[in-house]
Write an enzyme that holds these catalytic residues in place. Structure first.
Site, PDB file in Angstrom:
ATOM      1  N   ARG A 163      -8.760   1.450   9.888  1.00 47.81           N
ATOM      2  CA  ARG A 163      -8.427   0.043  10.064  1.00 47.81           C
ATOM      3  C   ARG A 163      -9.476  -0.697  10.896  1.00 47.81           C
ATOM      4  O   ARG A 163      -9.310  -1.892  11.141  1.00 47.81           O
ATOM      5  CB  ARG A 163      -7.097  -0.063  10.798  1.00 47.81           C
ATOM      6  CG  ARG A 163      -5.905  -0.417   9.923  1.00 47.81           C
ATOM      7  CD  ARG A 163      -4.703  -0.339  10.836  1.00 47.81           C
ATOM      8  NE  ARG A 163      -3.596  -1.111  10.432  1.00 47.81           N
ATOM      9  CZ  ARG A 163      -2.523  -0.616   9.792  1.00 47.81           C
ATOM     10  NH1 ARG A 163      -2.500   0.623   9.414  1.00 47.81           N
ATOM     11  NH2 ARG A 163      -1.501  -1.386   9.537  1.00 47.81           N
ATOM     12  N   ARG A 207      -0.168  -8.876  13.548  1.00 49.95           N
ATOM     13  CA  ARG A 207      -0.679  -7.874  12.598  1.00 49.95           C
ATOM     14  C   ARG A 207      -1.627  -8.504  11.588  1.00 49.95           C
ATOM     15  O   ARG A 207      -2.650  -7.922  11.227  1.00 49.95           O
ATOM     16  CB  ARG A 207       0.474  -7.172  11.885  1.00 49.95           C
ATOM     17  CG  ARG A 207       1.010  -6.012  12.697  1.00 49.95           C
ATOM     18  CD  ARG A 207       2.488  -5.767  12.489  1.00 49.95           C
ATOM     19  NE  ARG A 207       2.829  -5.285  11.170  1.00 49.95           N
ATOM     20  CZ  ARG A 207       4.046  -5.439  10.624  1.00 49.95           C
ATOM     21  NH1 ARG A 207       4.991  -6.093  11.256  1.00 49.95           N
ATOM     22  NH2 ARG A 207       4.282  -4.951   9.440  1.00 49.95           N
ATOM     23  N   ARG A 222      12.685  -2.827  10.714  1.00 49.13           N
ATOM     24  CA  ARG A 222      11.619  -2.132  11.433  1.00 49.13           C
ATOM     25  C   ARG A 222      11.292  -2.939  12.677  1.00 49.13           C
ATOM     26  O   ARG A 222      11.197  -4.167  12.607  1.00 49.13           O
ATOM     27  CB  ARG A 222      10.387  -2.043  10.521  1.00 49.13           C
ATOM     28  CG  ARG A 222       9.766  -0.673  10.507  1.00 49.13           C
ATOM     29  CD  ARG A 222       8.676  -0.599   9.495  1.00 49.13           C
ATOM     30  NE  ARG A 222       7.432  -1.170  10.011  1.00 49.13           N
ATOM     31  CZ  ARG A 222       6.271  -1.078   9.364  1.00 49.13           C
ATOM     32  NH1 ARG A 222       6.213  -0.453   8.204  1.00 49.13           N
ATOM     33  NH2 ARG A 222       5.191  -1.605   9.873  1.00 49.13           N
ATOM     34  N   ARG A 282      11.492  -7.820   4.440  1.00 45.46           N
ATOM     35  CA  ARG A 282      11.650  -6.407   4.805  1.00 45.46           C
ATOM     36  C   ARG A 282      12.303  -6.307   6.188  1.00 45.46           C
ATOM     37  O   ARG A 282      13.113  -5.421   6.438  1.00 45.46           O
ATOM     38  CB  ARG A 282      10.273  -5.728   4.811  1.00 45.46           C
ATOM     39  CG  ARG A 282      10.330  -4.247   5.120  1.00 45.46           C
ATOM     40  CD  ARG A 282       9.012  -3.565   4.828  1.00 45.46           C
ATOM     41  NE  ARG A 282       8.085  -3.664   5.945  1.00 45.46           N
ATOM     42  CZ  ARG A 282       6.815  -3.231   5.901  1.00 45.46           C
ATOM     43  NH1 ARG A 282       6.314  -2.713   4.797  1.00 45.46           N
ATOM     44  NH2 ARG A 282       6.037  -3.341   6.955  1.00 45.46           N
ATOM     45  N   LYS A 287       0.827  -1.214   0.000  1.00 44.98           N
ATOM     46  CA  LYS A 287       0.000   0.000   0.000  1.00 44.98           C
ATOM     47  C   LYS A 287       0.861   1.264   0.000  1.00 44.98           C
ATOM     48  O   LYS A 287       0.580   2.200  -0.727  1.00 44.98           O
ATOM     49  CB  LYS A 287      -0.917   0.033   1.239  1.00 44.98           C
ATOM     50  CG  LYS A 287      -1.886  -1.118   1.337  1.00 44.98           C
ATOM     51  CD  LYS A 287      -2.838  -0.939   2.515  1.00 44.98           C
ATOM     52  CE  LYS A 287      -2.171  -0.929   3.874  1.00 44.98           C
ATOM     53  NZ  LYS A 287      -1.583  -2.206   4.294  1.00 44.98           N
TER      54      LYS A 287
HETATM   55  P1  ADP Z   1       1.791  -2.371   8.258  1.00 48.63           P
HETATM   56  O1  ADP Z   1       2.908  -2.536   7.273  1.00 48.63           O
HETATM   57  O2  ADP Z   1       1.833  -3.403   9.325  1.00 48.63           O
HETATM   58  O3  ADP Z   1       0.460  -2.239   7.598  1.00 48.63           O
HETATM   59  P2  ADP Z   1       1.704   0.461   9.182  1.00 48.63           P
HETATM   60  O4  ADP Z   1       2.944   1.239   8.975  1.00 48.63           O
HETATM   61  O5  ADP Z   1       0.517   0.857   8.399  1.00 48.63           O
HETATM   62  O6  ADP Z   1       2.112  -1.050   9.039  1.00 48.63           O
HETATM   63  O7  ADP Z   1       1.301   0.514  10.734  1.00 48.63           O
HETATM   64  C1  ADP Z   1       2.202   0.121  11.745  1.00 48.63           C
HETATM   65  C2  ADP Z   1       1.476   0.016  13.088  1.00 48.63           C
HETATM   66  O8  ADP Z   1       0.930   1.300  13.431  1.00 48.63           O
HETATM   67  C3  ADP Z   1       0.283  -0.926  13.125  1.00 48.63           C
HETATM   68  O9  ADP Z   1       0.661  -2.261  13.356  1.00 48.63           O
HETATM   69  C4  ADP Z   1      -0.528  -0.331  14.290  1.00 48.63           C
HETATM   70  O10 ADP Z   1       0.043  -0.677  15.537  1.00 48.63           O
HETATM   71  C5  ADP Z   1      -0.315   1.158  14.115  1.00 48.63           C
HETATM   72  N1  ADP Z   1      -1.392   1.762  13.273  1.00 48.63           N
HETATM   73  C6  ADP Z   1      -1.229   2.397  12.080  1.00 48.63           C
HETATM   74  N2  ADP Z   1      -2.408   2.837  11.581  1.00 48.63           N
HETATM   75  C7  ADP Z   1      -3.352   2.460  12.496  1.00 48.63           C
HETATM   76  C8  ADP Z   1      -4.766   2.587  12.570  1.00 48.63           C
HETATM   77  N3  ADP Z   1      -5.470   3.201  11.593  1.00 48.63           N
HETATM   78  N4  ADP Z   1      -5.398   2.072  13.660  1.00 48.63           N
HETATM   79  C9  ADP Z   1      -4.720   1.473  14.637  1.00 48.63           C
HETATM   80  N5  ADP Z   1      -3.392   1.297  14.630  1.00 48.63           N
HETATM   81  C10 ADP Z   1      -2.701   1.783  13.571  1.00 48.63           C
END
Ligand code: ADP
Length: 196
Positions: free
Chosen positions: A91, A147, A136, A130, A16
Site C-alpha cells: 500500500r 482511508r 466493521r 457496508r 478487491k
Molecule cells: P479497506 O477496505 O479499507 O481497503 P483492508 O481490510 O484492506 O481495508 O484494511 C483495513 C486497515 O488495515 C487499513 O485501513 C489499514 O489500517 C490496515 N492495513 C491493511 N493493509 C495494510 C498495509 N499494506 N499497509 C498499512 N496498513 C494496512
C-alpha cells in the site's frame, strides 16, 4: 489465464476482497490480505494487534515495518510457493520495494497488477452501506474519508511503480461482481498475450 502471482490494487471498497476470493478459488492459490490478517491480530489482542488497532480504527495505514513483517512471514509459507493473490499489500512505495526484494529472493516474479478503477463517490457509498450491514469498526464516515485520503496519497502512486515494471493492467471496478470478474480475467489474458 496462467498468471498465478497477482496483485489487486484499488481504493477501499473497490471490491478487491470479493474478486480476490473468486480468482483464488479458480487458480487454486491463497489470498494474502493484510487487512484480514491485521483484523485477526486485533481480535486476538496479540502484540501486533495492539500496535495496529488505533491506526486501523482511525483509517490510517499501519506502519510499513509491521505490515512488511506480516506479509513476509505469510509469503514465505509453503502454500504461497506456487502462487498467491495479494489484496491490500503493498500500500506504499516502501512496501512495494520490500515486496520486490522478497520476491526476488524467492526467485519468482509478480506477473500482473490489476488496478480496479472506481469513482471515489461510488466507493464511499459502498463503504457506508457496508458499515450499516457489517458494522466493521473502521467503516464510519470519518475513517472512510481518512482511508480514501491515505489511498490517494500513498497507494495510488503504486500504479506508476507497476507500470514501470510492465505488469500494470487497468480495469473498471464498476458493475456487477460477475462483470468485474470477467473484466479481470480479460485483463489477465491480455497480460499473458503481451508477455508471450
Ligand atoms: P479497506 O477496505 O479499507 O481497503 P483492508 O481490510 O484492506 O481495508 O484494511 C483495513 C486497515 O488495515 C487499513 O485501513 C489499514 O489500517 C490496515 N492495513 C491493511 N493493509 C495494510 C498495509 N499494506 N499497509 C498499512 N496498513 C494496512
Amino acid at each position: 489465464m496462467s498468471a498465478r502471482r497477482l496483485l489487486l490494487l484499488g481504493p477501499p471498497g473497490a471490491g478487491k476482497g470479493t474478486q480476490a476470493r473468486l480468482l483464488a478459488a479458480q487458480l487454486g492459490v491463497p489470498v494474502i490480505a493484510t487487512g484480514d490478517m491485521l483484523r485477526q491480530a486485533v481480535a486476538e489482542d496479540s502484540q501486533l494487534g495492539r500496535s495496529a488497532r488505533a491506526l486501523m480504527e482511525a483509517g490510517k495505514l499501519v506502519t510499513d515495518e509491521l505490515v512488511i513483517e506480516v506479509a513476509k512471514e505469510r509469503l514465505n509459507r509453503e502454500d504461497a510457493r506456487h502462487g498467491f493473490i495479494l489484496d491490500g499489500f503493498p500500500r506504499t512505495v516502501a512496501q512495494a520495494r520490500a515486496l520486490d526484494a522478497l520476491l526476488q529472493k524467492l526467485g519468482v516474479e509478480l506477473e500482473c497488477c490489476v488496478m480496479m478503477v472506481v469513482d471515489e463517490d461510488e466507493v464511499v457509498e459502498r463503504l457506508l452501506k457496508r458499515a450499516r450491514i457489517e458494522g466493521r469498526s473502521d467503516d464510519n464516515e470519518v475513517s472512510i474519508r481518512v482511508r480514501m485520503r491515505e489511498y490517494r496519497e500513498k497507494t495510488a502512486p503504486l500504479a506508476e511503480h507497476y507500470r514501470k515494471l510492465g505488469v500494470l493492467r487497468e480495469t473498471s471496478g464498476s458493475g456487477s461482481i460477475e462483470q468485474i470478474t470477467t473484466r479481470i480475467e480479460e485483463a489477465l489474458k491480455q497480460g499473458a498475450e503481451e508477455l508471450a
